[in-house]
Design a protein around this motif. Structure first.
Motif, short mmCIF file in Angstrom:
data_model
loop_
_atom_site.label_atom_id
_atom_site.label_comp_id
_atom_site.label_asym_id
_atom_site.label_seq_id
_atom_site.Cartn_x
_atom_site.Cartn_y
_atom_site.Cartn_z
N MET A 7 3.93 -0.94 -5.91
CA MET A 7 5.24 -1.59 -5.92
C MET A 7 6.33 -0.62 -5.47
O MET A 7 7.18 -0.94 -4.65
CB MET A 7 5.55 -2.12 -7.33
N VAL A 8 6.26 0.62 -6.02
CA VAL A 8 7.25 1.62 -5.66
C VAL A 8 7.12 1.98 -4.18
O VAL A 8 8.11 2.13 -3.47
CB VAL A 8 7.09 2.88 -6.53
N ASP A 9 5.84 2.11 -3.73
CA ASP A 9 5.62 2.45 -2.32
C ASP A 9 6.18 1.37 -1.40
O ASP A 9 6.76 1.67 -0.35
CB ASP A 9 4.12 2.61 -2.06
N GLN A 10 6.02 0.10 -1.78
CA GLN A 10 6.51 -0.99 -0.96
C GLN A 10 8.04 -0.99 -0.91
O GLN A 10 8.64 -1.21 0.15
CB GLN A 10 6.01 -2.34 -1.49
N LEU A 11 8.68 -0.72 -2.04
CA LEU A 11 10.15 -0.66 -2.08
C LEU A 11 10.66 0.50 -1.23
O LEU A 11 11.67 0.38 -0.53
CB LEU A 11 10.64 -0.52 -3.52
N THR A 12 9.92 1.63 -1.29
CA THR A 12 10.31 2.79 -0.49
C THR A 12 10.20 2.48 1.00
O THR A 12 11.09 2.80 1.79
CB THR A 12 9.43 4.00 -0.83
N PHE A 13 9.09 1.84 1.38
CA PHE A 13 8.91 1.47 2.78
C PHE A 13 9.99 0.50 3.24
O PHE A 13 10.53 0.62 4.34
CB PHE A 13 7.53 0.84 2.99
N THR A 14 10.31 -0.49 2.38
CA THR A 14 11.33 -1.48 2.73
C THR A 14 12.67 -0.80 3.00
O THR A 14 13.37 -1.14 3.97
CB THR A 14 11.48 -2.51 1.61
N GLN A 15 13.03 0.16 2.17
CA GLN A 15 14.29 0.87 2.36
C GLN A 15 14.26 1.72 3.63
O GLN A 15 15.21 1.73 4.41
CB GLN A 15 14.57 1.75 1.14
#
Length: 285
Positions: A1-9
């Motif tokens: 989840m954190v990785d996906q949020l980081t990628f999105t940003q």
């Protein structure tokens, strides 16, 4: 989840950076569900010879433009929906390495990568994104594409009347078939709908009669369609870009410039991250 949020940003910041590099004339690129897949420089073949261009591959479109200030800024932004693109790989030949053809309804052109590996990466990622896009949208890909222009050096004579080109007998190109023709064989103008819906373009004597008949049929059909409409709103027509206007008007050029570009100092193709494969394309695409 954190990785996906980081990628999105990170993805959002990358798209905003590309968007800002085309300002003030470029269009907004940020959109929900849009992912910047890769970027790099390619040599695009044009009438004036090979030109270095910055290319940006998104999961739904291909964007490219001219390079200004060593890549910090770009101009002449071109946006091509991936569903309108057809790729044609080309084998290496004399004076041609790592090249392939990009076909679109409005224009078709050759591009060259700095290496075979970069060429394969561009082609594979473009085809992958296009395939996923077509599946998610359930849309029909384009089946009509513009012809590529035959390079000036390919013919010393008009490809219609065989008159030899001289300083005064200049080369022109038919926008329909792409042939190199003289001024006498390209006096006519006609609308080629998939290239530009309203602008009358230079065409040769062989192509003009068929285009004229098609134009008459389209006018009759449009009159019938408009009979039941009310109001004065008209469909917005995309204007020719600065690059296309230059191509349209620049008829005198040196054919010896059709050579491979030196790309050793160019930035390599960057495949940003594979998360675009798992990103769900939203309805905003």
């Amino acid at each position: 989840m954190v990785d996906q949020l980081t990628f999105t940003q990170q993805n959002r910041e990358r798209i905003l950076a590309v968007e800002s590099s085309f300002r003030p004339s470029g269009k907004m690129l940020s959109q929900p569900g849009r992912v910047l897949v890769g970027e790099g420089r390619l040599s695009k073949q044009s009438r004036r010879g090979p030109q270095p261009k910055a290319f940006f591959l998104f999961n739904d479109m291909l964007v490219y433009g001219s390079i200004v200030l060593r890549g910090r800024w770009h101009k002449n932004q071109q946006i091509i929906p991936l569903e309108d693109i057809c790729l044609e790989d080309l084998e290496d030949g004399v004076g041609r390495r790592n090249q392939w053809l990009i076909r679109t309804p409005r224009k078709s052109f050759y591009v060259t990568a700095a290496s075979y590996e970069e060429k394969r990466a561009w082609i594979e990622h473009m085809e992958d994104c296009r395939s996923r896009l077509l599946q998610s949208r359930s849309c029909t890909p384009s089946s009509t594409f513009a012809m590529t222009w035959i390079p000036d050096r390919a013919s010393a004579v008009c490809m219609r009347c065989s008159d030899r080109f001289t300083v005064t007998q200049r080369r022109h190109h038919c926008r329909k078939c792409g042939f190199v023709v003289c001024g006498s064989c390209s006096k006519q103008r006609a609308v080629i709908g998939h290239i530009h819906p309203t602008k009358r373009l230079r065409v040769c004597t062989e192509c003009h009669p068929g285009l004229l008949q098609a134009e008459d049929r389209d006018i009759t059909r449009l009159r019938g369609d408009s009979a039941g409409k009310t109001g004065s709103d008209e469909d917005e027509v995309e204007e020719y870009s600065e690059e296309e206007e230059a191509q349209e008007n620049d008829e005198d050029h040196d054919p010896s410039r059709w050579t491979d570009s030196h790309m050793d100092s160019w930035s390599p193709y960057i495949y940003l991250r594979p998360e675009h494969r798992r990103t769900r394309m939203g309805s905003g695409l």
